[in-house]
Every structure is written in C-alpha cells, then in structure tokens.
Design an enzyme around this catalytic site. Structure first.
Site, short mmCIF file in Angstrom:
data_model
loop_
_atom_site.label_atom_id
_atom_site.label_comp_id
_atom_site.label_asym_id
_atom_site.label_seq_id
_atom_site.Cartn_x
_atom_site.Cartn_y
_atom_site.Cartn_z
CE1 TYR A 1 41.51 36.46 40.84
CE2 TYR A 1 41.54 35.48 43.02
CZ TYR A 1 40.90 36.23 42.05
OH TYR A 1 39.65 36.76 42.31
CG ASN B 1 36.02 42.98 43.12
OD1 ASN B 1 36.01 41.86 43.64
ND2 ASN B 1 36.87 43.33 42.19
CG HIS C 1 36.65 35.33 39.41
ND1 HIS C 1 37.75 35.99 38.89
CD2 HIS C 1 36.45 34.25 38.62
CE1 HIS C 1 38.18 35.31 37.83
NE2 HIS C 1 37.42 34.25 37.65
CD GLU D 1 39.05 31.87 35.81
OE1 GLU D 1 37.81 32.10 35.84
OE2 GLU D 1 39.91 32.77 35.67
CE LYS E 1 36.57 38.48 43.51
NZ LYS E 1 37.52 39.59 43.20
O1 CDP Z 1 38.34 40.59 38.87
P1 CDP Z 1 38.78 41.37 37.65
O2 CDP Z 1 39.07 40.50 36.46
O3 CDP Z 1 37.83 42.49 37.35
O4 CDP Z 1 40.15 42.11 38.06
P2 CDP Z 1 41.68 41.62 37.99
O5 CDP Z 1 42.49 42.79 37.56
O6 CDP Z 1 41.82 40.35 37.23
O7 CDP Z 1 42.05 41.33 39.53
C1 CDP Z 1 41.59 40.19 40.20
C2 CDP Z 1 41.12 40.62 41.58
O8 CDP Z 1 42.22 41.05 42.36
C3 CDP Z 1 40.15 41.82 41.61
O9 CDP Z 1 38.82 41.45 41.35
C4 CDP Z 1 40.36 42.36 43.01
O10 CDP Z 1 39.61 41.66 43.98
C5 CDP Z 1 41.85 42.08 43.25
N1 CDP Z 1 42.69 43.28 43.01
C6 CDP Z 1 43.14 44.01 44.12
O11 CDP Z 1 42.81 43.68 45.24
N2 CDP Z 1 43.94 45.13 43.92
C7 CDP Z 1 44.30 45.51 42.69
N3 CDP Z 1 45.06 46.59 42.54
C8 CDP Z 1 43.86 44.78 41.57
C9 CDP Z 1 43.05 43.66 41.76
#
Ligand code: CDP
Ligand code: MG
Length: 145
Positions: free
Chosen positions: A49, A121, A124, A135, A9
């Site tokens: 997403y 974070n 991805h 994807e 990212k």
């Molecule tokens: O990336 P991961 O699969 O671990 O998490 P996700 O729940 O699928 O969410 C995708 C991405 O959205 C996260 O990696 C975060 O960068 C962002 N996110 C966020 O900004 N705030 C949240 N409350 C949840 C997710």
C-alpha cells in the site's frame, strides 16, 4: 495472457467467504495460478500500500490487514481489468450489484470513517498491470513469470 493479484481481506476470511469469492473470479474464466493463506507483516503492507502510506486511513488499514488473509494470483485475458470489474467499487454500500463488494459487502465508507477504522470491503484487486506485477512480486516472490 495477463496476471493480477487478489487478496481476500480478513473480513472475507472471518466470514468464511473464501470459496464463494474465488468462484466469482473463476466463473469469469480467470485461472487461479497459486493461492495461500497467510498473515502479512507491517513491512509487506507498507510496500503493498505504498501509495497510501501517510494518508489519514493508513494506520487503520494496516491494523485491519494484519489478520489472516488469502492471497492468490489470477491469469487470463485482461485479468487486471476483469478482476477489478468483478470486485466492484471501494465503498461496499455503493458497489454495483453482481460485484463481490456489492453482493457480499456489509460495511460503508461513512460508517468506517465514523468509527475511525478501515473500510471492510472483502477483497483487494490490483489496479493496473504495473501494480499487479509489483504486488505479485511482493506476495509471491518465488513465483515463476
Ligand atoms: O481497494 P481499492 O483500490 O478499491 O481502494 P483504494 O482507494 O486503493 O484503497 C485501498 C484500501 O484502503 C481500500 O480497499 C479500503 O480498504 C481502504 N480505505 C479506507 O479504509 N478508507 C479510505 N478512505 C480509503 C481506502
Ligand atoms: Mg487501489
């Protein structure tokens, strides 16, 4: 053999962590099939997403993800599960030591929420085999199966 998609990212690119992060996956025996630096369009991000479009954090996530990223495809045994384990938990402040997010992460979900922006974070990683196939098709439409 299985494939998965990793995206470094904008926070990872800005902090010049690309090589270090790629090595984390390679040292676990996963092979980089293809890699490119690029900027994603809003349309690509909405498809990528799609499960999150409409959620309260989606607009902030799209804005965050619109800067330069490095996308790559990994291949190996259990690539999806392995890559997720190497990646670590979504909230860097809670991610396990030894994971990419746990070791390099400096953000937290709480701080991001307060500041009304996306959680930074670093990476991805596709969540399931089905997501990985979808994807990879989106980010590398020309890649041979
Ligand atoms: O990336 P991961 O699969 O671990 O998490 P996700 O729940 O699928 O969410 C995708 C991405 O959205 C996260 O990696 C975060 O960068 C962002 N996110 C966020 O900004 N705030 C949240 N409350 C949840 C997710
Ligand atoms: Mg996810």
């Amino acid at each position: 053999m299985e494939r998965t998609l990793i995206i470094i990212k904008p926070d990872g690119v800005r902090r010049k962590l690309v090589d270090k992060i790629v090595q984390r996956y390679e040292r676990a025996g996963l092979k980089v099939i293809t890699l490119k630096k690029m900027k994603a369009t809003p349309q690509l991000l909405k498809k990528h997403y799609s499960a999150h479009v409409g959620k309260e954090f989606y607009k902030a996530l799209e804005k965050f993800m619109s800067s330069e990223v490095v996308a790559f495809v990994l291949e190996g045994n259990n690539a999806v599960k392995q890559a997720r384990a190497i990646t670590g938990a979504t909230d860097p402040s809670k991610a396990e030591r030894g994971t990419v997010r746990g070791d390099f992460g400096i953000d937290s979900a709480e701080k991001a929420d307060k500041e009304k922006r996306a959680i930074e974070n670093l990476v991805h990683a596709s969540g399931t085999k089905e997501e990985a196939e979808k994807e990879i098709g989106l980010w590398f439409p020309g890649l041979k199966k």
